[in-house]
Motif scaffolding. Structure first.
Motif, short mmCIF file in Angstrom:
data_model
loop_
_atom_site.label_atom_id
_atom_site.label_comp_id
_atom_site.label_asym_id
_atom_site.label_seq_id
_atom_site.Cartn_x
_atom_site.Cartn_y
_atom_site.Cartn_z
N ASP A 1 -11.74 32.43 56.27
CA ASP A 1 -12.84 32.28 55.52
C ASP A 1 -14.37 32.64 56.15
N PHE A 2 -14.23 31.83 57.39
CA PHE A 2 -15.52 31.80 58.08
C PHE A 2 -15.94 33.16 58.34
N ILE A 3 -14.84 33.90 58.78
CA ILE A 3 -15.17 35.39 59.32
C ILE A 3 -15.46 36.29 58.18
N LYS A 4 -15.26 35.77 56.79
CA LYS A 4 -15.72 36.60 55.80
C LYS A 4 -17.04 36.61 55.64
N LYS A 5 -17.77 35.61 56.18
CA LYS A 5 -19.23 35.66 55.85
C LYS A 5 -19.77 35.55 54.42
N GLU A 6 -19.09 34.82 53.60
CA GLU A 6 -19.36 34.48 52.09
C GLU A 6 -20.21 33.48 51.86
N ILE A 7 -20.32 32.89 50.78
CA ILE A 7 -21.04 31.83 50.48
C ILE A 7 -20.59 30.61 51.27
N GLY A 8 -19.35 30.33 51.47
CA GLY A 8 -19.04 29.29 52.29
C GLY A 8 -19.63 29.23 53.63
N TYR A 9 -19.56 30.32 54.36
CA TYR A 9 -20.30 30.86 55.71
C TYR A 9 -21.57 30.35 55.59
N SER A 10 -22.33 30.71 54.57
CA SER A 10 -23.82 30.44 54.51
C SER A 10 -24.03 28.86 54.21
N THR A 11 -23.29 28.36 53.46
CA THR A 11 -23.31 26.92 53.43
C THR A 11 -22.99 26.01 54.69
N ILE A 12 -21.93 26.44 55.60
CA ILE A 12 -21.88 25.99 56.88
C ILE A 12 -23.32 26.14 57.44
N LEU A 13 -23.54 27.35 57.60
CA LEU A 13 -24.92 27.58 58.57
C LEU A 13 -26.19 26.66 58.11
N ASN A 14 -26.28 26.51 56.73
CA ASN A 14 -27.41 25.81 56.31
C ASN A 14 -27.08 24.23 56.45
N ASN A 15 -25.96 23.86 56.30
CA ASN A 15 -25.95 22.17 55.98
C ASN A 15 -25.13 21.40 57.22
N PHE A 16 -24.41 22.39 58.44
CA PHE A 16 -23.70 21.72 59.08
C PHE A 16 -23.97 22.32 60.59
N ASP A 17 -23.56 21.62 61.59
CA ASP A 17 -23.60 22.02 63.00
C ASP A 17 -22.74 23.24 63.28
N GLY A 18 -21.58 23.11 62.41
CA GLY A 18 -20.43 24.16 62.87
C GLY A 18 -19.26 23.78 62.04
N ILE A 19 -17.94 24.30 62.40
CA ILE A 19 -16.94 24.00 61.92
C ILE A 19 -15.75 23.62 62.56
N ASP A 20 -14.73 23.14 62.01
CA ASP A 20 -13.70 22.74 62.37
C ASP A 20 -12.40 23.53 61.90
N ILE A 21 -11.90 24.34 62.76
CA ILE A 21 -10.83 25.25 62.00
C ILE A 21 -9.46 24.66 62.20
N GLY A 22 -9.35 23.24 62.58
CA GLY A 22 -8.07 22.40 62.39
C GLY A 22 -7.10 23.27 62.67
N GLY A 23 -6.09 23.39 61.63
CA GLY A 23 -4.83 23.77 61.64
C GLY A 23 -4.61 25.33 61.51
N SER A 24 -5.71 26.04 61.62
CA SER A 24 -5.72 27.46 61.29
C SER A 24 -4.70 28.36 62.26
N PHE A 25 -4.72 27.50 63.42
CA PHE A 25 -3.75 28.17 64.75
C PHE A 25 -2.81 27.28 65.14
N THR A 26 -1.40 27.54 64.86
CA THR A 26 -0.50 26.66 65.66
C THR A 26 0.52 27.78 66.10
N PRO A 27 1.58 27.34 66.95
CA PRO A 27 2.58 28.19 67.63
C PRO A 27 3.19 28.97 66.66
N VAL A 28 3.60 28.02 65.49
CA VAL A 28 4.40 28.73 64.23
C VAL A 28 3.65 30.02 63.81
N SER A 29 2.24 29.64 63.27
CA SER A 29 1.47 30.51 62.71
C SER A 29 1.05 31.81 63.18
#
Length: 737
Positions: free
Chosen positions: A71-99
Motif C-alpha cells: 500500500d505504501f509503494i502505491k503512493k495513494e491517499i494512505g501514502y499522503s496521509t502518512i507523509l502529512n500526519n506521521f513520522d513514518g510507517i511500521d510494515i509489521g508482518g508484511s514480510f515473514t519467512p513464509v510470505s
C-alpha cells in the motif's frame, strides 16, 4: 472532549424570512447545524497529527502507523496521509519467512528493498518488523531438513550349492527313495561337465527320486531358504508328465503342484534354473512346515513322480534370503492336554481340545468363575538376534465364550510384570460371541512417547533390549471367559536410521536463520535501523507455521545468535527490540515480568544487547466501570514496570475497541457518540501514561494499528474508510500533546 454546535441567531433575518413565506410555499428555516456537520467542522479545525508531538531535538520518539509495504509503494491517499500526519510507517508482518518464500526455496527480498527505497525517497522512518520468531516460519521445510537418513533394510541373500557333481567321479552312484539308479555321467550335450543320470532306458525310475545329504553352512537353517533351483533334462518324454514333481525333506513328501513340463522342461533339452518355491503354495512350490525350518542337516530328494521317469539333474542349489519380518509364536500344539499355565491374578488357564475343529487351545477361566483382570502368562525367548525393540505387535486368536469379556476396558499386555492397556476390547477388534476371531486381534507396539490407545501400546525404552520376557495377555474385564490360540509376537528388521546430531542440527538451523536475518537486514540497508529481533517469545500457540528455534539452538542461545547475526549483517548501528503482544485481558504486568526475565537471561553473557521493548498493545474500552478501572490500572502498571528497566520502550499496533457490559465487542457502525468519545479518551489516557512513565530519552515511539476503520470491524480509528476524521483523531491529538 469538546464537540461544538454553532447556532445561527439572527432575529432580523428570521423576520424577513417569515415575511417572505406565502400560502403556496411553506418555508422552514434550520437554525442549528446538524451534529454530524458540526462535528466534522470541529475535527477539521485540528492541525496535522504530528504537529502536536511535544519532543526535543534529541528525542527518539517517532509517531507512526501500520501500513502494508504494497500500500505504501502505491503512493495513494494512505501514502499522503502518512507523509502529512506521521513520522513514518511500521510494515509489521508484511514480510515473514513464509510470505517471502520463493518456489525454489530461497527468499524474495525484493519487496523489502522496494519499500525501503520508497521510505528513503519520502524521507520517513521505516520500522522493519520481526527478524526471529517461532511463529510464521517454514516449519515443514525446517522439519524436513532434520529428518534422519533412512537406509531401508536389505535382506541378506545368497545360495548354497547342494550338488553340481563336478567333484564326483564318473560312475558315482547316489541313493534313491525307491528302485532304479542315479549315476554321475557327462552332460549328454557335452557342454556342462558332469551331471546325474536318473533311471535308464531299461530301468526307469518309478516314483523313485535321487537323495542328497545336506549340511547347511554355519549360521544357516532351512527356514532361511526361499527356493530350490535345479537344471533338468528329460530323456525323450520319460516322466515329463506323471503325477508331478516332488520334493522330499527327511522323507516328508511335498507336491510342488506341477509336472516336469509345467516346470518348463521339454524332451532332450536342458531346462536351466527351474525354481521350486519353499514358502508359496502357488505352483511350482510348497509351504515349508514350521517344524522343519530349524533344520541345519537333512536328507533332500527331488524329481519327477512318474512310473517311468528318466532324466538328468545338475546344479541343485538352494537360495536363502534372511527375512525382514517374522513371528515368535505360542500355539499350544505341543502341549499335553490338561497342561496349566499360570495367571497374573488367580483363576486358571488349561490346555484343551479346540471346541470347533482340531488342535489344542488354551481355555482361560471357567463358566462358573470367569477371569477378573487376570491373564495367562508365558515365558518367551525372542527370535535369535532380535530384541523386544524389533517387535512391532502382538496378535492372537480368541473365542469369546458367551461374549464374556468382549467389551471390558481394553485388551491388556503384561511384560515382565508391567501392564499396558491397548484401550480396545475384543469386540472392538472385531471378535464375536461364541465364534473364533481369527486374525482379528492385533495390538500394535509403539515407541516410548508415542500416543497409545485404540489398539496400541507404547513399549518403554527400558525394555527395548530384552531378549527374553514373561508375557501375559488378555481382556481387561471382570468376567473374561475365552479360548485363545496362536499368540504371536511380530518382529520386523529395522531400517538403518542415521539421525543428525544435536550439533549438526544447531549448525544447520543457524545457517537457515542467517539466510533470513542476513537477507532481510541487508535489504533494509541503512534506512531501516529498528527491528524486532525476537517476536512473540511468550506465545505458546502451535500451528503449521510454528517452529521452535530454542529447541535446536538453545533456549537462550537462539536469541543471542539472532542478535549477533543481525548486528554482524547491518551496515549501521541497529536498535533491536524484543516484541510481544499484550491484549487487554492479559495480566500485563506479569507478561512484562516474563519479558524482562527473558532479556536478562539473554544479556547474561555480557555480550548480547537488547535495546528495548516493543509492546504490541491491543486495548479495549469497557462500558463496565469496574472492568475499565482495572484496564487503566493495568496500563499504568505496565508502563511503570517497563520504565524501571531503563531500556527504550515502543508501543506498536496500538488498537482500540469497545466492549459492552457483557464483554462483547461493539461494531464501529453501531457505536454511539458517547462510546466513541470514551474510546478516544482511553486512547489519550494510554498515550499520556506512556509519555508520563517512560523518560523522554527512552520513548521510542507509538505506532497505531490502523488509520481507517470499517463499518463491520471493531477497531476505532482516527479516519473513516474515506479518510474523513473520526472522534479518535482528537483522542490521539490529546495523547500526543
Amino acid at each position: 472532549m469538546k464537540y461544538f454546535n454553532h447556532k445561527l441567531i439572527g432575529l432580523a433575518m428570521m423576520g424577513i424570512a417569515v415575511m417572505a413565506c406565502t400560502d403556496e410555499y411553506d418555508c422552514n428555516l434550520q437554525i442549528e447545524k446538524p451534529e454530524e456537520v458540526a462535528n466534522s467542522e470541529y475535527l477539521a479545525s485540528f492541525d496535522l497529527l504530528k504537529s502536536y508531538i511535544n519532543r526535543d531535538a534529541s528525542s527518539p520518539f517517532k509517531f507512526t502507523a501500520n501500513m502494508s509495504s504494497t500500500d505504501f509503494i502505491k503512493k495513494e491517499i494512505g501514502y499522503s496521509t502518512i507523509l502529512n500526519n506521521f513520522d513514518g510507517i511500521d510494515i509489521g508482518g508484511s514480510f515473514t519467512p513464509v510470505s517471502s518464500l520463493k518456489e525454489d526455496g530461497s527468499y524474495d527480498f525484493g519487496g523489502m528493498q522496494l519499500v525501503t527505497d520508497a521510505a528513503k525517497e519520502a524521507g520517513v522512518t521505516l520500522y522493519g518488523g520481526t527478524l526471529c520468531s517461532n511463529q510464521g516460519q517454514r516449519a515443514a521445510y525446517y522439519n524436513e531438513l532434520i529428518q534422519p537418513i533412512i537406509i531401508p533394510f536389505v535382506p541378506e541373500k545368497g545360495k548354497t550349492v547342494i550338488c553340481d557333481f563336478e567333484n564326483d567321479e564318473l560312475g558315482t552312484a547316489y541313493g534313491m527313495t525307491g528302485g532304479s539308479q542315479a549315476v554321475v555321467e557327462n552332460d549328454p550335450d557335452g557342454k556342462s561337465g558332469k551331471t546325474l543320470h536318473v533311471g535308464t532306458d531299461d530301468n526307469k525310475a518309478a516314483y523313485s527320486h535321487p537323495k542328497f545329504n545336506v549340511k547347511l553352512p554355519e549360521g544357516r537353517k532351512l527356514g532361511d531358504y526361499v527356493n530350490l533351483t535345479i537344471d533338468m533334462r528329460i530323456v525323450n518324454s520319460d516322466g515329463i508328465y506323471g503325477a508331478g514333481m516332488r520334493v522330499f525333506i527327511n522323507g516328508q513328501e511335498f507336491n510342488v503342484g506341477t509336472n516336469a513340463q509345467g516346470l518348463g522342461c521339454n524332451p532332450n533339452t536342458w531346462n536351466r534354473g527351474a525354481i521350486i518355491s519353499l514358502n508359496s503354495a502357488k505352483a511350482p512350490g510348497f509351504i515349508l512346515p514350521d517344524e522343519l525350518k530349524g533344520l541345519t542337516e537333512f536328507e533332500l530328494a527331488v524329481g519327477s513322480a512318474s512310473g517311468g521317469a528318466q532324466y538328468f539333474l545338475d546344479n541343485i542349489v538352494m537360495n536363502y534370503e534372511l527375512p525382514g519380518t517374522g513371528i515368535t509364536k505360542i500355539d499350544f500344539s505341543k502341549d499335553a492336554l490338561g497342561t496349566s499355565y499360570p495367571m497374573t491374578n488367580g483363576n486358571q488357564a488349561v490346555i484343551e481340545d479346540n471346541p470347533e475343529g482340531s488342535g489344542k487351545v488354551l481355555h482361560v477361566g471357567t463358566a462358573a468363575t470367569p477371569c477378573s483382570y487376570s491373564y495367562p502368562k508365558f515365558t518367551v525367548k525372542l527370535q535369535n538376534g532380535r530384541t523386544l525393540g524389533d517387535y512391532t505387535g502382538l496378535s492372537l486368536d480368541m473365542y469369546l465364550i458367551d461374549g464374556k469379556g468382549g467389551w471390558g476396558s481394553g485388551m491388556r499386555v503384561v511384560i515382565n510384570g508391567q501392564e499396558f492397556n491397548s484401550g480396545q476390547g475384543p469386540f472392538g477388534f472385531g471378535c464375536e460371541s461364541n465364534k473364533w476371531g481369527r486374525d482379528k486381534i492385533y495390538i500394535t507396539f509403539l515407541k516410548e512417547g508415542e500416543t497409545a490407545g485404540g489398539g496400541k501400546i507404547a513399549i518403554p525404552n527400558s525394555m527395548k533390549d530384552l531378549t527374553e520376557i514373561e508375557l501375559a495377555v488378555g481382556s481387561g474385564s471382570g468376567e473374561w471367559h475365552a479360548y485363545i490360540d496362536n499368540v504371536c509376537l511380530h518382529w520386523k528388521a529395522d531400517d538403518t536410521i542415521i539421525e543428525k546430531t544435536p550439533e549438526e542440527k544447531k549448525n544447520l538451523f543457524t545457517e537457515e536463520l542467517n539466510k533470513w536475518i542476513g537477507g532481510i537486514v541487508n535489504a533494509g540497508g541503512e534506512t531501516v535501523k529498528v527491528w524486532n529481533i525476537i517476536g512473540e517469545p511468550l506465545d505458546k500457540s502451535v500451528d503449521s507455521n510454528t517452529f521452535n528455534w530454542g529447541e535446536y539452538l538453545g533456549d537462550v542461545e537462539y536469541a543471542r545468535t539472532a542478535v549477533k547475526l543481525a548486528r554482524d549483517t547491518a551496515k549501521v548501528d541497529l536498535n533491536l527490540f524484543i516484541s510481544n503482544t499484550f491484549n487487554q485481558q492479559d495480566e500485563m504486568d506479569q507478561k512484562a515480568d516474563e519479558m524482562v526475565a527473558l532479556v536478562k537471561s539473554w544479556e547474561a553473557d555480557n555480550v548480547t544487547k537488547i535495546d528495548g521493548y516493543n509492546i504490541v498493545l491491543h486495548a479495549v474500552y469497557s462500558k463496565d466501570a469496574t472492568v475499565q478501572k482495572r484496564n487503566e490500572e493495568m496500563i499504568t502498571a505496565l508502563f511503570d514496570k517497563l520504565a524501571q528497566t531503563g531500556k527504550s520502550v515502543r508501543v506498536s499496533d496500538l488498537s482500540m475497541m469497545v466492549e459492552n457490559v457483557d464483554g462483547n465487542f461493539i461494531q464501529t457502525s453501531k457505536l454511539t457518540a458517547d462510546e466513541r468519545t470514551a474510546a478516544a479518551n482511553y486512547m489519550a489516557f494510554i498515550m499520556k501514561e506512556y509519555r508520563k512513565a517512560i523518560t523522554s530519552d527512552k520513548q521510542y515511539g507509538i505506532s497505531i494499528s490502523s488509520m481507517t476503520e470499517t463499518s463491520t470491524g471493531n477497531k476505532v480509528c482516527p479516519w473513516t474508510s474515506g479518510y474523513n476524521r473520526n472522534g479518535m483523531y482528537e483522542g490521539i491529538v490529546e495523547g500526543l500533546k
